[in-house]
Design an enzyme around this catalytic site. Sequence first.
Site, PDB file in Angstrom:
ATOM      1  N   CYS A 163       8.043 146.117  31.090  1.00  0.00           N
ATOM      2  CA  CYS A 163       7.257 145.030  30.504  1.00  0.00           C
ATOM      3  C   CYS A 163       7.415 143.715  31.255  1.00  0.00           C
ATOM      4  O   CYS A 163       6.509 142.899  31.266  1.00  0.00           O
ATOM      5  CB  CYS A 163       7.619 144.854  29.032  1.00  0.00           C
ATOM      6  N   CYS A 179       1.178 139.464  25.226  1.00  0.00           N
ATOM      7  CA  CYS A 179       2.278 140.418  25.357  1.00  0.00           C
ATOM      8  C   CYS A 179       3.579 139.738  25.750  1.00  0.00           C
ATOM      9  O   CYS A 179       4.603 140.395  25.894  1.00  0.00           O
ATOM     10  CB  CYS A 179       1.931 141.486  26.383  1.00  0.00           C
TER      11      CYS A 179
END
Lengths: 129, 129, 396, 396
Positions: free
Chosen positions: A102, A33
Site C-alpha cells: 500500500c 486510500c
Amino acid sequence: MYSNKVMDHFTHPRNTGEITDADGVGTVGNPTCGDLMTMYIKVKDNRIADIKFKTFGCGAAIATSSMTTELAKGKTIDEAMKISRASVAESLGGLPKVKMHCSNLAADALHAAIEDYKGKLEKNKEAKK
Amino acid sequence: MYSNKVMDHFTHPRNTGEITDADGVGTVGNPTCGDLMTMYIKVKDNRIADIKFKTFGCGAAIATSSMTTELAKGKTIDEAMKISRASVAESLGGLPKVKMHCSNLAADALHAAIEDYKGKLEKNKEAKK
Amino acid sequence: MTTNNIRQIYVDHSAGKPVDSRVVAVMLPYFKVLYGNPSSFHRFGQEAKQALDNSREDISKLINAEKPETIIFTSGATESNNLAIKGMAIRNRQKGTKIVTSAIEHMSVVNSCKSLVRQGFQTTFSPVDSYGLLDLVKLEENIDEQTKLVSVVYANGEIGTIQPINEISEIVHKKGAYLHVDATAACGQIPVDVNKDGIDLMTISCNDMYGPKGVGALYLKDSLRIDPLLHGGGQERGLRSGTENVSSIIGFGKAAEITRLEMRSESKRLVKIRDSLIQGLIDPISYTFLNGHPKKRLPDNVSVRFNFIEGESILLSLALSGVFASSGSACAAKTLQPSHVLLAMGLKHEEAHGSLMITLGRQNTQKDADYIKELIPGIIDRLRNMSPLTPKELKK
Amino acid sequence: MTTNNIRQIYVDHSAGKPVDSRVVAVMLPYFKVLYGNPSSFHRFGQEAKQALDNSREDISKLINAEKPETIIFTSGATESNNLAIKGMAIRNRQKGTKIVTSAIEHMSVVNSCKSLVRQGFQTTFSPVDSYGLLDLVKLEENIDEQTKLVSVVYANGEIGTIQPINEISEIVHKKGAYLHVDATAACGQIPVDVNKDGIDLMTISCNDMYGPKGVGALYLKDSLRIDPLLHGGGQERGLRSGTENVSSIIGFGKAAEITRLEMRSESKRLVKIRDSLIQGLIDPISYTFLNGHPKKRLPDNVSVRFNFIEGESILLSLALSGVFASSGSACAAKTLQPSHVLLAMGLKHEEAHGSLMITLGRQNTQKDADYIKELIPGIIDRLRNMSPLTPKELKK
Ligand SMILES: Cc1ncc(COP(=O)(O)O)c(C=O)c1O
Ligand SMILES: Cc1ncc(COP(=O)(O)O)c(C=O)c1O
C-alpha cells in the site's frame, strides 16, 4: 516497526519539493486510500539530472519516496526504469509486511514521471517534424 | 459458611448412637441424595427421656440432628412435635440457604420417631384390649 | 485469610493454584510500565505485542506445536473449550452435525455440546470403564460419517485417569473427524505433545501451570479453521477479539517456560507423595477405594472414596485440622448432584458422595502427606460411628 | 521499553492505561496467598468468593445499580458487548429479530450484530450528525415492532462525544425495546447511573478505570434474562461460566472504588488540560478541526484532524519526540481502512486519515499539554511542506 534506514529517510527525506520546470511529472496513489505521490524529474543527456517528490502518506510512503529519488538521481532513463518496489524496499533494509504494497508506490511514481518525459519527448519530435 | 453453633454441634454432636430398646425409631432421607437420618427415642411419662441419632450426611445434617436431640430431650411428646425445621435452624444461629432444605431433615426424623412410638402405643393398647 | 495457629495444608490444586513468584515478577512491569495496547502503533504497543509473541513461543514449545501462531489466547479453559467445540462444530456444520465426547468431561465441554442442540447438533457421550478409561471400541462405534468433531479430556482432574490420546487420535482420524483434547489438568503435569499425540485442537489452562487465573489458550493446528466466539477488533488472527490480557499472557509464557524446565522432576516428586498417600489411606482404612486408574494417573491426584459417610463432612473435619481438599459430594458443589464423572465410572450415588479429592502441588511435601495420613483415619472413624449406613461387620 | 533520554509522554489512554498502584497492591495477595477457587468449599474458596462479592458491590455502587448481583464479570468489554447483544438477541428471538445500533459503535458491537445475521437477525446502524451525536429522530424511526434490542455507545473513545443516554432510553423504552449501553470509555470518566439513565444492560471495562486488562463486567438489570455465551460450571449465576479471574476482579473492585471517590476532581483537572490542548492545536494551525462535540465530550479526549497530511506520519514524528498517541488513519490500524467512526460523522477519507487522537490520563499534566502544543505545529508544517495535497493558499 521500521528499520533505521526507513526512519532516517523519514526524518531527513532527500529531495523533497517540486521542480517547476520539470521534464517529467508522475503522480500515483489516491488520497482516499491514504497515499499520494508526485515525482518531478529533470533530464539531461538521457540521465536524471534532478529529481524531487511530494508525498502525502505514512512513514513508509515518505521514506520510499526519498529513497527512490536517491536511487534514481544520476541514473540513465533506462537504468531508472529498472528501479522497482522491491529494490526500493531492499535499499531501505526492508519494510513491514503490511506496508509492502500500500505504501510502496514511489517506484511507480518515478516510472510515471519517466513515461511523462518520454511522452513529451515524442511530442516534441512530432512537433519538430 | 457455617455458624459457630453449627460447627460446635458438628464437632461435638450431642446424643449420637442408637438406643437398642427404643420406644420409637424414625428414619428419613435417602443415601442416594446424600442424607439419611435415624432418630431413636425413649419415652417416659409422656416425655422424651432419652434420644439418640445416627446420621449420614453433611455438616448441616449432623449439626441439625444433634441440635434436634437437644431440643427434644425432656420435652413432652406434644411439645416435641412442635419442633420444626425452622426452629432447629434458628437454634443453630441459621443455616446456609442451600442447606435449608436438603440437609435439614432432623425434625422430620424426630416426628417420624414419635409417630412410630405412638403407633406402637396404639398397638399395645389394641393388644391389651 | 483468618490466621490461626494450626498448620495449613492446601491440597485442592486442581481447583486453584498459587501463582509462582517468578511468574508474578514478570507480570508486574506490564501493570505499571509496559501498559500499552498491543494494537497500538507506538513503542508501548509494539513492545506489548512482542511480549505476547514471546509467550506464544514459550507455550508452543511446551506442547511442541508446529509454530507459535497456533496458540490462541483466551480467558481460560472454559472459553477454550467453548471456542474449540462451538467454533469447530459451526464451521463444519455442512459436513456433519454430530459431536462425540466422553462421559467424564468437564461441564464446559458437556454444556458447550448441549448448547449446540438448538442449532441442530447431537452429542454422544461415549462411556468409560471402572478406571475412567475411555472404551475405545465403543468410541469407534460412536463416530459415524456425521461426526466431524470428537472432544476428549486428556486427564480428568477429579479422578486423575490419563487417556490414551494417541490411540484415540488414530481412531478419530481414521474415521475422518477432528480431535479436540481438553488438556486443562494434564498440560503441566505430564508431557503433552500435540504432534506425537495427534491432536488437532487443545485446551490449555494457565492457572494449572501456576500462572494467573483468567487466561488460557487454545492450540489450533496450523491448517485448521474455526468460527470465532467473540467478535470485535480482530485480535488473535480474528479468532478471539478483545484487547489482550497482556500481563497475564506474559505470566502464562513464564509459567509455561518454568513448567517445561521443571515438570519432569516435579512430577516425579509428586508421584512419590501421591502413592504414599493413596497407600496410606486405602490400606489401613476398611471400605476405602481408589477412584481412577492406579498407574495411568496424574501425578497430583489422590481420589478415594470412603463408604458409608458423606464427603462434605469429611471436608469439614479436614478443614478443622487445617487441611483443605475437595469432594465429589453433591453437598460440596453448587449443583446438588454428585459428580457425573464418578457416576460414569459406575459408582453408586452414595459412593460418589463419600469421595475425597486431594490434589497436590509444588508447596506440598511428604510431611504434609504424613500428616494427612495420620489425620484421616480418626475422621473416618468418627463419622462412620455416627452413620446409620454401616454394614453389619462395621457396626458396633 | 528502550530507554533513552527524551521525555516520554503517553497520551494513548483510550487504548490502554497503567494499573493504579493501589489496585496492584490489593491484587497481589490473590496470586500468592488467597489463591482459592471461589467454588471451593473450604476457606480458601470462601474467602475468594467473599472478595468477589465485595468487588461486585464496589462496582454496583459506582454505577448506582439496584444490587450487586446485577454485575456479571467477564473477560473485558469485548466479551461484555458480545454477551449483551447475542445473549439478549437470542433470548428474545421469538419477540423480534431486529437490532438497532449506531454508526459509531466499537467493532465488538458492530461485529456481534453482524455475527447474528446467519441466525436470522438484521441490524440497522442509525446515523449521527457531524458532531457524532445520534440523530434521535432517525433512531426513533429505526426502532420498529421487530426491534427488541437497541445498543448505543455511551461515549465513543475515538471522538469523545457523549450521547444523551437518558433521552435515548426514553425513546427505546417507549418503543418497547431494551437498551444496552457500551460504557467502556465513559464509565470512569463521567458519572454513569444506570438507574437515572434508564439503562437495561451496560458494558463496563476495568482497564479504562486503571484496573488490569482482561476483565470487564456486564450490568444486567435485575429482572432481565439473557442467554449465556460461555457454557460450563455455572459461575456468575450461570450467565458466564469459567473459574473467576479472582485477582483481577479484586483489582476491578478497587479501581471502581478509587474512581467513585476521585473521578469528579480528576475529570475537572483533565477537562482543563484537554481544552487548553484543543485550543492550542486548532487556533494556531490552519486547516485543523476538532472531531466530535466541543462540550458534550469525554474529559480525556482530544481528537483533531489536520488536512493534507496523513496520521501515521504524524504519530511517527510525535513518537520521535517522545509523545505516544493514536490516529484514525488506516495506516496505523490493522484493517487498512480509516476509522468508520470518523467517516460516520461525514468526514472524507483523506480527512479521517489525517486525524490525531490524544487521550489524557492520570499521569498527564498541563506541562505535557504545553510540550505537545509546542511540538505539533512544526511537525504539521514539515509534513504539509512535503505533501502534494495543499490548497492554493498553503502552497509555497
Ligand atoms: C478438565 C477441565 N477442563 C476445563 C476446566 C475449566 O477451567 P476454568 O474454570 O479455569 O475455565 C476445568 C476446571 O477445573 C477442568 O478440570
Ligand atoms: C467503546 C468501546 N467498546 C468496547 C471496546 C472493547 O474493549 P476491549 O478491547 O478491552 O475488550 C473498546 C476498546 O477500546 C471501546 O473503546
